[in-house]
Write an enzyme that holds these catalytic residues in place. Structure first.
Site, PDB file in Angstrom:
ATOM      1  N   ASP A   1     -25.719 -16.902  21.387  1.00 50.38           N
ATOM      2  CA  ASP A   1     -26.561 -15.325  21.271  1.00 50.38           C
ATOM      3  C   ASP A   1     -26.376 -14.686  20.262  1.00 50.38           C
ATOM      4  OD1 ASP A   1     -23.149 -15.782  22.793  1.00 50.38           O
ATOM      5  OD2 ASP A   1     -23.412 -14.581  20.744  1.00 50.38           O
TER       6      ASP A   1
ATOM      7  N   ASP B   1     -24.998 -31.283  21.602  1.00 54.23           N
ATOM      8  CA  ASP B   1     -23.555 -31.415  22.564  1.00 54.23           C
ATOM      9  C   ASP B   1     -22.089 -31.310  21.607  1.00 54.23           C
ATOM     10  OD1 ASP B   1     -22.202 -33.404  25.241  1.00 54.23           O
ATOM     11  OD2 ASP B   1     -21.024 -31.490  24.272  1.00 54.23           O
ATOM     12  N   GLY B   2     -20.961 -30.519  21.816  1.00 59.00           N
ATOM     13  CA  GLY B   2     -20.464 -29.551  20.997  1.00 59.00           C
ATOM     14  C   GLY B   2     -19.299 -30.939  21.097  1.00 59.00           C
TER      15      GLY B   2
ATOM     16  N   GLU C   1     -25.462 -25.778  19.368  1.00 60.42           N
ATOM     17  CA  GLU C   1     -25.204 -24.880  20.385  1.00 60.42           C
ATOM     18  C   GLU C   1     -25.637 -25.866  21.500  1.00 60.42           C
ATOM     19  OE1 GLU C   1     -26.139 -23.394  23.280  1.00 60.42           O
ATOM     20  OE2 GLU C   1     -24.467 -22.053  22.765  1.00 60.42           O
TER      21      GLU C   1
ATOM     22  N   HIS D   1     -17.081 -10.380  19.600  1.00 64.30           N
ATOM     23  CA  HIS D   1     -16.876 -11.131  18.349  1.00 64.30           C
ATOM     24  C   HIS D   1     -16.054 -10.766  16.784  1.00 64.30           C
ATOM     25  CE1 HIS D   1     -21.125 -11.538  20.566  1.00 64.30           C
ATOM     26  NE2 HIS D   1     -20.759 -13.000  20.189  1.00 64.30           N
TER      27      HIS D   1
ATOM     28  N   ASP E   1     -17.241 -21.132  20.459  1.00 62.49           N
ATOM     29  CA  ASP E   1     -17.680 -19.464  21.562  1.00 62.49           C
ATOM     30  C   ASP E   1     -18.238 -20.216  22.714  1.00 62.49           C
ATOM     31  OD1 ASP E   1     -20.032 -17.157  20.364  1.00 62.49           O
ATOM     32  OD2 ASP E   1     -18.856 -17.845  22.180  1.00 62.49           O
ATOM     33  N   SER E   2     -17.878 -20.575  23.480  1.00 63.21           N
ATOM     34  CA  SER E   2     -17.950 -21.328  24.775  1.00 63.21           C
ATOM     35  C   SER E   2     -18.441 -20.747  26.215  1.00 63.21           C
ATOM     36  CB  SER E   2     -17.124 -22.628  24.866  1.00 63.21           C
ATOM     37  OG  SER E   2     -16.196 -22.112  26.098  1.00 63.21           O
TER      38      SER E   2
END
Ligand code: SAM
EC number: 2.5.1.16
Length: 288
Positions: A86, A137-138, A106, A62, A156-157
């Site tokens: 997360d 869905d991104g 997310e 991160h 961040d996949s």
């Protein structure tokens, strides 16, 4: 009876952790989620059996996915996070009072719910008023987003399998380029080079980004619970070079205390080992 969690890092490499307790298991329409409490790494979350985040080493990932671009353009105000269920990426972003808004997209609500329940120190900013959390869905989200909206996109996949596959596609990266501002930056988790599966994914992502962005680099970090412990991030930019345009003084003036990232390490992170440089230049890698 001893309980062990094992992840296959390659056909002939297993990674195992001794488990205190299996705290949670759930299945969503996208993936299976488990939360385990381990002796060495504290609580960890897996998706479809693969480690996503652990309490002990999450700070590395991160720190590197957030502070690296922020030190290149400290004036970033509008951010899009794709994935990141997360909450660790948003937690680090919210440490910047200068960031006005974050859209976090997310695909799986189960990940955020489990993070809020079992990882409070990681998910603590998911309900920050500067954050809009969308369960979508991104790939679809960026397709439907307006031009030039974001200063920074952080992908961040998960790995490029299952729901995460589309997040490594040319169509997705092209839409990301379109919705970024003229001086926009994109950072992605770019897999690793020691094992075949992640090697291929790392090279493919990098070569696709190079066809779309004028400035594309790879940087590295040590994440013990990820395959081989050597992990890569991609830095794609419309204007800024991650080294020439590093604004170390401005970033240090933010006065953020970080456990992994600092502006000296920033320079080293982009100084890749020769075999990795050659791999991204000509696609070949020779170990044994
Ligand atoms: N640090 C982790 C890694 O490198 O493997 C990733 C952490 S984060 C938990 C990854 C998130 O991406 C997951 O919560 C997953 O549900 C989300 N995700 C996967 N595919 C997605 C998609 N198409 N759109 C939005 N989020 C997605």
């Amino acid at each position: 009876m001893e309980l062990w969690y094992t992840e296959k890092h390659s056909d002939s490499v297993n990674f195992s952790l001794k488990v205190k307790e299996h705290l949670f298991s759930g299945q969503s329409e996208f993936q299976k989620l488990d939360v385990l409490d381990t002796y060495e790494y504290g609580k960890l979350m897996t998706l479809d059996g693969l480690v996503m985040v652990t309490e002990k080493d999450e700070f590395v990932y991160h720190d590197m996915i957030v502070h690296t671009p922020m030190a290149v353009n400290p004036n970033i105000k509008n951010v899009l996070v794709i994935g990141g269920g997360d909450g660790g990426t948003v937690r680090e972003l919210m440490r910047y009072e200068t960031i006005e808004h974050v859209d976090m997209v997310e695909i799986d609500k189960l990940v955020c719910d489990a993070a809020k329940e079992y990882f409070p120190t990681i998910s603590c900013e998911l309900e920050n008023p500067r954050v809009t959390l969308l369960y979508e869905d991104g790939v679809k989200f960026v397709k439907e987003s307006p031009d030039n909206k974001y200063d920074l996109i952080i992908i961040d996949s998960t790995d490029p399998i299952g729901p995460g596959e589309g997040l490594f596609s040319t169509e997705f990266y092209t839409n990301c380029h379109r919705i970024l501002a003229e001086d926009g930056i994109l950072v992605n988790q770019n897999e690793s080079v020691f094992y075949e599966d992640t090697q291929e994914a790392a090279l493919k992502a990098n070569s696709k980004l190079k066809k779309i962005f004028p400035i594309v680099h790879v940087y590295q970090a040590n994440i013990p619970t990820y395959p081989s412990g050597y992990w890569l991030f991609g830095f794609a930019s419309k204007k800024y070079d991650p080294i020439k345009d590093l604004q170390a003084d401005k970033w240090n003036n933010f006065g953020l205390k970080t456990k992994y990232y600092n502006t000296d390490l920033h320079i080293g992170a982009f100084a890749l080992p020769s075999f990795v440089k050659e791999f991204f230049e000509n696609g070949t890698i020779q170990f044994l």
